[in-house]
Design an enzyme around this catalytic site. Structure first.
Site, PDB file in Angstrom:
ATOM      1  N   GLN A 106       0.829  -1.205   0.000  1.00  0.00           N
ATOM      2  CA  GLN A 106       0.000   0.000   0.000  1.00  0.00           C
ATOM      3  C   GLN A 106       0.863   1.253   0.000  1.00  0.00           C
ATOM      4  OE1 GLN A 106      -2.085  -1.455   3.662  1.00  0.00           O
ATOM      5  NE2 GLN A 106      -3.924  -0.743   2.606  1.00  0.00           N
ATOM      6  N   ASP A 109       6.378   4.844  -1.351  1.00  0.00           N
ATOM      7  CA  ASP A 109       7.680   5.459  -1.097  1.00  0.00           C
ATOM      8  C   ASP A 109       8.854   4.870  -1.866  1.00  0.00           C
ATOM      9  OD1 ASP A 109       8.121   3.027   0.320  1.00  0.00           O
ATOM     10  OD2 ASP A 109       7.409   3.931   2.183  1.00  0.00           O
ATOM     11  N   HIS A 126      -1.378   1.489  -4.319  1.00  0.00           N
ATOM     12  CA  HIS A 126      -1.721   2.912  -4.195  1.00  0.00           C
ATOM     13  C   HIS A 126      -0.754   3.804  -4.953  1.00  0.00           C
ATOM     14  CE1 HIS A 126      -3.983   1.795  -0.234  1.00  0.00           C
ATOM     15  NE2 HIS A 126      -4.670   1.503  -1.315  1.00  0.00           N
ATOM     16  N   SER A 201       0.219  -2.661   8.449  1.00  0.00           N
ATOM     17  CA  SER A 201      -1.008  -2.131   7.852  1.00  0.00           C
ATOM     18  C   SER A 201      -2.144  -2.210   8.860  1.00  0.00           C
ATOM     19  CB  SER A 201      -1.387  -2.926   6.596  1.00  0.00           C
ATOM     20  OG  SER A 201      -2.641  -2.499   6.092  1.00  0.00           O
ATOM     21  N   SER A 202      -2.939  -1.154   8.918  1.00  0.00           N
ATOM     22  CA  SER A 202      -4.111  -1.157   9.788  1.00  0.00           C
ATOM     23  C   SER A 202      -5.219  -2.035   9.234  1.00  0.00           C
ATOM     24  CB  SER A 202      -4.632   0.279   9.961  1.00  0.00           C
ATOM     25  OG  SER A 202      -4.921   0.850   8.692  1.00  0.00           O
ATOM     26  N   ASN A 226       1.948  -5.981  13.402  1.00  0.00           N
ATOM     27  CA  ASN A 226       1.500  -4.594  13.475  1.00  0.00           C
ATOM     28  C   ASN A 226       1.415  -4.197  14.943  1.00  0.00           C
ATOM     29  OD1 ASN A 226       0.507  -2.295  11.831  1.00  0.00           O
ATOM     30  ND2 ASN A 226      -1.366  -2.559  13.032  1.00  0.00           N
TER      31      ASN A 226
END
Length: 254
Positions: A106, A109, A126, A201-202, A226
């Site tokens: 996701q 960068d 993304h 990741s959430s 996480n």
């Protein structure tokens, strides 16, 4: 199983990796925070300071396009100085060892590519904010070019000289269509793995958050690394609530 100490987490995760034929890592912003890149949702994150600019507002408003580029260049120091962290290097080690076909991310960068994973094996759900594209003709623009035009026009976002289309970072904004090819490749990788490793990741942003569920429904084991709890913890085979770099550093091949 939920574990909260590094040693147990490393041991349990190592067992899952050793037993797996194909490991698919799925990464979110948490893997890059130790690299100096702030995440989005946690306290102090980007979205607690600035409201995201939806895609329709970017398209319809010169002011919003100007603001979008102002924010991007304000973050330049963070992105330009960032280098792959321990988590990135560990996943690159799994990739080089043939244990993983690549990574689904996701993140925007470019750090997985910098860590040694071939760009064609980094599936970016993304997009990528290290370059820009024209939304009309899809021509690629380097950020240095955009920044020069932006500065020369006193902070006005430039349009494409070729077709007049709006130029935007190659990222997916709220309200913008997900990249079909990336989604298809991510689905293919997910259905072929026997260990799905969700890292940093959430797992709340859909449709990307659906991949862990897809993996388990296809018979894969699921490990989640996480700091915070996620909605998928109860279906995971292993949940490690610890520092990502501290856990994954054990898997860096030297």
């Amino acid at each position: 199983m939920i574990v909260s100490d590094v040693e147990t987490g490393v041991a349990r995760l190592g067992g899952l990796i050793d037993a797996a034929r194909v490991v698919v890592p799925f990464t979110g912003a948490g893997i890059s925070t130790e690299c100096g890149i702030p995440d989005f949702r946690s306290p102090g994150g980007i979205w607690t300071k600035h409201r995201p600019i939806p895609f329709d507002e970017f398209l319809s408003s010169q002011e919003m396009r100007n603001e979008a580029w102002r924010r991007r260049f304000a973050m330049e120091e963070h992105f330009a100085k960032a280098r792959p962290g321990r988590g990135h290097l560990a996943l690159a080690s799994l990739y080089r060892a043939g244990k993983s076909p690549g990574v689904v991310t996701q993140n925007i960068d470019n750090l997985h590519q910098s860590s040694g994973i071939s760009p064609e094996h980094v599936v970016e759900l993304h997009g990528n904010n290290t370059y820009a594209v024209c939304l009309a003709c899809a021509k690629r623009y380097e950020l240095a070019w955009v920044k020069a035009r932006f500065g020369a026009s006193n902070g006005e976002a430039p349009d494409c000289p070729d077709c007049g289309g709006h130029i935007k970072t190659a990222t997916v904004s709220f309200g913008q269509s997900m990249p079909e090819q990336a989604m298809s490749r991510a689905e293919d990788m997910t259905t072929r793995c026997d260990l799905f490793l969700a890292i940093g990741s959430s797992l709340v942003v859909w449709p990307a958050a659906g991949f862990p569920l897809m993996a388990t429904r296809n018979g894969a084991r699921l490990a989640i690394l996480n700091r915070e709890a996620t909605e998928f913890d109860e279906i995971a085979d292993l949940v490690i609530r610890q520092d990502i770099g501290a856990v994954l550093s054990a898997f860096i091949a030297h």
